[in-house]
Design a protein around this motif. Structure first.
Motif, PDB file in Angstrom:
ATOM      1  N   ARG A 105       0.711  -1.017   0.167  1.00 14.73           N
ATOM      2  CA  ARG A 105       0.107   0.150  -0.057  1.00 14.73           C
ATOM      3  C   ARG A 105       0.741   1.356   0.079  1.00 14.73           C
ATOM      4  O   ARG A 105       0.577   2.201   0.636  1.00 14.73           O
ATOM      5  CB  ARG A 105      -0.934  -0.089   1.215  1.00 14.73           C
ATOM      6  N   ILE A 106       1.694   1.372  -0.882  1.00  9.34           N
ATOM      7  CA  ILE A 106       2.684   2.529  -0.840  1.00  9.34           C
ATOM      8  C   ILE A 106       2.002   3.541  -1.886  1.00  9.34           C
ATOM      9  O   ILE A 106       1.567   3.123  -2.947  1.00  9.34           O
ATOM     10  CB  ILE A 106       4.015   2.230  -1.263  1.00  9.34           C
ATOM     11  N   ALA A 107       1.776   4.819  -1.646  1.00  6.93           N
ATOM     12  CA  ALA A 107       1.311   5.738  -2.447  1.00  6.93           C
ATOM     13  C   ALA A 107       1.895   7.043  -2.021  1.00  6.93           C
ATOM     14  O   ALA A 107       2.325   7.436  -1.015  1.00  6.93           O
ATOM     15  CB  ALA A 107      -0.476   5.899  -1.721  1.00  6.93           C
ATOM     16  N   SER A 108       2.031   7.891  -3.065  1.00  6.63           N
ATOM     17  CA  SER A 108       2.585   9.114  -3.036  1.00  6.63           C
ATOM     18  C   SER A 108       1.488  10.428  -2.929  1.00  6.63           C
ATOM     19  O   SER A 108       0.599  10.241  -3.600  1.00  6.63           O
ATOM     20  CB  SER A 108       3.277   9.608  -4.486  1.00  6.63           C
ATOM     21  N   GLY A 109       2.049  11.313  -2.105  1.00  2.00           N
ATOM     22  CA  GLY A 109       1.035  12.508  -2.008  1.00  2.00           C
ATOM     23  C   GLY A 109       0.927  13.536  -3.117  1.00  2.00           C
ATOM     24  O   GLY A 109       0.410  14.217  -3.108  1.00  2.00           O
ATOM     25  N   GLY A 110       1.990  13.268  -3.951  1.00  5.34           N
ATOM     26  CA  GLY A 110       2.226  13.855  -5.303  1.00  5.34           C
ATOM     27  C   GLY A 110       2.902  15.185  -5.140  1.00  5.34           C
ATOM     28  O   GLY A 110       2.581  16.091  -6.099  1.00  5.34           O
ATOM     29  N   CYS A 111       3.425  15.487  -4.009  1.00  4.03           N
ATOM     30  CA  CYS A 111       3.820  17.007  -3.781  1.00  4.03           C
ATOM     31  C   CYS A 111       5.402  17.031  -3.915  1.00  4.03           C
ATOM     32  O   CYS A 111       5.889  18.210  -4.152  1.00  4.03           O
ATOM     33  CB  CYS A 111       3.638  17.207  -2.054  1.00  4.03           C
ATOM     34  N   VAL A 112       6.079  16.047  -4.128  1.00  2.00           N
ATOM     35  CA  VAL A 112       7.413  15.979  -4.468  1.00  2.00           C
ATOM     36  C   VAL A 112       8.003  14.846  -5.049  1.00  2.00           C
ATOM     37  O   VAL A 112       7.565  13.694  -4.693  1.00  2.00           O
ATOM     38  CB  VAL A 112       8.370  16.124  -3.056  1.00  2.00           C
ATOM     39  N   GLY A 113       8.828  14.685  -5.982  1.00  2.00           N
ATOM     40  CA  GLY A 113       9.428  13.647  -6.824  1.00  2.00           C
ATOM     41  C   GLY A 113      10.435  12.800  -5.864  1.00  2.00           C
ATOM     42  O   GLY A 113      11.101  13.547  -5.209  1.00  2.00           O
ATOM     43  N   GLY A 114      10.574  11.491  -5.985  1.00  2.00           N
ATOM     44  CA  GLY A 114      11.469  10.638  -5.444  1.00  2.00           C
ATOM     45  C   GLY A 114      10.959  10.062  -4.163  1.00  2.00           C
ATOM     46  O   GLY A 114      11.683   9.362  -3.480  1.00  2.00           O
ATOM     47  N   ALA A 115      10.007  10.451  -3.712  1.00  2.00           N
ATOM     48  CA  ALA A 115       9.161   9.672  -2.329  1.00  2.00           C
ATOM     49  C   ALA A 115       9.090   8.418  -2.518  1.00  2.00           C
ATOM     50  O   ALA A 115       9.539   7.673  -1.716  1.00  2.00           O
ATOM     51  CB  ALA A 115       8.102  10.444  -1.833  1.00  2.00           C
ATOM     52  N   GLY A 116       8.705   7.903  -3.609  1.00  2.00           N
ATOM     53  CA  GLY A 116       8.622   6.480  -3.635  1.00  2.00           C
ATOM     54  C   GLY A 116       9.731   5.487  -3.409  1.00  2.00           C
ATOM     55  O   GLY A 116      10.133   4.727  -2.733  1.00  2.00           O
ATOM     56  N   SER A 117      10.773   6.278  -4.285  1.00  2.00           N
ATOM     57  CA  SER A 117      12.260   5.557  -4.201  1.00  2.00           C
ATOM     58  C   SER A 117      12.873   5.646  -3.059  1.00  2.00           C
ATOM     59  O   SER A 117      13.404   4.556  -2.381  1.00  2.00           O
ATOM     60  CB  SER A 117      13.071   6.161  -5.153  1.00  2.00           C
ATOM     61  N   PHE A 118      12.551   6.756  -2.144  1.00  2.00           N
ATOM     62  CA  PHE A 118      13.033   6.722  -0.820  1.00  2.00           C
ATOM     63  C   PHE A 118      12.538   5.740   0.102  1.00  2.00           C
ATOM     64  O   PHE A 118      13.174   5.221   0.860  1.00  2.00           O
ATOM     65  CB  PHE A 118      12.860   8.391  -0.268  1.00  2.00           C
ATOM     66  N   CYS A 119      11.178   5.676   0.062  1.00  2.00           N
ATOM     67  CA  CYS A 119      10.433   4.583   0.850  1.00  2.00           C
ATOM     68  C   CYS A 119      10.879   3.285   0.765  1.00  2.00           C
ATOM     69  O   CYS A 119      11.096   2.412   1.583  1.00  2.00           O
ATOM     70  CB  CYS A 119       8.975   4.678   0.653  1.00  2.00           C
ATOM     71  N   LEU A 120      11.001   2.680  -0.583  1.00  2.00           N
ATOM     72  CA  LEU A 120      11.448   1.486  -0.772  1.00  2.00           C
ATOM     73  C   LEU A 120      12.931   1.357  -0.402  1.00  2.00           C
ATOM     74  O   LEU A 120      13.611   0.272   0.270  1.00  2.00           O
ATOM     75  CB  LEU A 120      11.434   1.322  -2.338  1.00  2.00           C
ATOM     76  N   GLN A 121      13.909   2.390  -0.591  1.00  2.00           N
ATOM     77  CA  GLN A 121      15.453   2.236  -0.176  1.00  2.00           C
ATOM     78  C   GLN A 121      15.288   2.096   1.375  1.00  2.00           C
ATOM     79  O   GLN A 121      16.088   1.088   1.892  1.00  2.00           O
ATOM     80  CB  GLN A 121      15.912   3.413  -0.622  1.00  2.00           C
ATOM     81  N   TRP A 122      14.507   2.972   2.062  1.00  2.00           N
ATOM     82  CA  TRP A 122      14.240   2.812   3.656  1.00  2.00           C
ATOM     83  C   TRP A 122      14.110   1.416   3.963  1.00  2.00           C
ATOM     84  O   TRP A 122      14.784   0.736   4.816  1.00  2.00           O
ATOM     85  CB  TRP A 122      13.421   3.832   3.953  1.00  2.00           C
ATOM     86  N   ALA A 123      12.893   1.135   3.456  1.00  2.00           N
ATOM     87  CA  ALA A 123      12.448  -0.409   3.654  1.00  2.00           C
ATOM     88  C   ALA A 123      13.655  -1.455   3.743  1.00  2.00           C
ATOM     89  O   ALA A 123      13.750  -2.255   4.483  1.00  2.00           O
ATOM     90  CB  ALA A 123      11.326  -0.605   3.052  1.00  2.00           C
ATOM     91  N   TRP A 124      14.138  -1.273   2.349  1.00  2.00           N
ATOM     92  CA  TRP A 124      15.211  -2.242   2.086  1.00  2.00           C
ATOM     93  C   TRP A 124      16.273  -2.223   3.157  1.00  2.00           C
ATOM     94  O   TRP A 124      16.997  -3.280   3.658  1.00  2.00           O
ATOM     95  CB  TRP A 124      15.767  -2.234   0.805  1.00  2.00           C
ATOM     96  N   GLU A 125      16.626  -1.127   3.648  1.00  2.00           N
ATOM     97  CA  GLU A 125      17.941  -0.928   4.399  1.00  2.00           C
ATOM     98  C   GLU A 125      17.404  -1.570   5.921  1.00  2.00           C
ATOM     99  O   GLU A 125      18.395  -1.684   6.664  1.00  2.00           O
ATOM    100  CB  GLU A 125      18.131   0.625   4.689  1.00  2.00           C
ATOM    101  N   GLN A 126      16.269  -1.434   6.281  1.00  2.00           N
ATOM    102  CA  GLN A 126      15.787  -2.151   7.437  1.00  2.00           C
ATOM    103  C   GLN A 126      16.001  -3.691   7.590  1.00  2.00           C
ATOM    104  O   GLN A 126      16.118  -4.019   8.774  1.00  2.00           O
ATOM    105  CB  GLN A 126      14.121  -1.807   7.462  1.00  2.00           C
ATOM    106  N   CYS A 127      16.084  -4.349   6.312  1.00  2.00           N
ATOM    107  CA  CYS A 127      16.283  -5.759   6.569  1.00  2.00           C
ATOM    108  C   CYS A 127      17.141  -6.410   5.331  1.00  2.00           C
ATOM    109  O   CYS A 127      17.586  -7.475   5.405  1.00  2.00           O
ATOM    110  CB  CYS A 127      14.727  -6.369   6.108  1.00  2.00           C
ATOM    111  N   GLY A 128      17.457  -5.658   4.335  1.00  2.00           N
ATOM    112  CA  GLY A 128      18.137  -6.203   3.374  1.00  2.00           C
ATOM    113  C   GLY A 128      17.836  -7.516   2.590  1.00  2.00           C
ATOM    114  O   GLY A 128      18.293  -8.096   1.581  1.00  2.00           O
TER     115      GLY A 128
END
Length: 173
Positions: A105-128
């Motif tokens: 359920r990842i969704a962007s607020g549409g206010c700034v680009g790059g947020a989706g990529s940042f979320c995915l990278q953060w999640a991956w860094e939590q667990c690898g």
């Protein structure tokens, strides 16, 4: 985690709180409209995700916000641990086994680009080792996943029997 993004201050990740519920629901409403406008009208039916599910995600500590200054740039569900949806994969296989995290359920607020990529990278860094799925018609998400190092692994079925394309970003060897 902070990261400079296109000169627009910094993105940070925060756990969602009950006070964020109305804004989260507006972001999901926007996401449903965006998906319909981009060839994916069927992945999320009206009022998905249901409010009670989002409230539960917040209570359980699995709903996260991607913040850009004081604005919510994106929302997503993240949890470490087995997801029943991913027990069986058809027409392929997972890249690796072992403990993994899931994003839903990842969704962007549409206010700034790059947020989706940042979320995915953060999640991956939590667990690898991260798994995610998306609708066959959600080309925007498929491209985002590929751009962020996820590999297509096969097809999984939701509880309702609907098929989803399964992706994984595993440990870097």
């Amino acid at each position: 985690m902070d990261k400079e993004q296109d000169g627009f201050s910094k993105f940070t990740i925060a756990q969602a709180q009950e006070r964020h519920l109305e804004r989260i629901m507006k972001i999901y409403e926007r996401a449903r409209k965006f998906m319909a406008e981009h060839g994916n009208p069927n992945q999320w039916p009206p009022f998905y995700p249901p409010r009670d599910q989002v409230e539960e995600d917040i209570r359980e500590g699995h709903m996260f916000l991607c913040m850009a200054d004081e604005r919510i740039a994106a929302v997503f569900y993240y949890r470490l641990g087995e997801d029943p949806t991913y027990r069986v994969i058809m027409d392929g296989q997972w890249k690796c086994d072992g403990e993994y995290g899931v994003v839903h359920r990842i969704a962007s607020g549409g206010c700034v680009g790059g947020a989706g990529s940042f979320c995915l990278q953060w999640a991956w860094e939590q667990c690898g080792n991260l798994r995610i799925d998306t609708h066959r018609d959600n080309v925007v998400m498929q491209n985002l996943l590929k751009k962020n190092g996820f590999e297509y692994c096969g097809i999984v079925c939701l509880r309702q029997g609907e098929e989803r394309l399964a992706y994984q970003k595993g440990p870097q060897l």
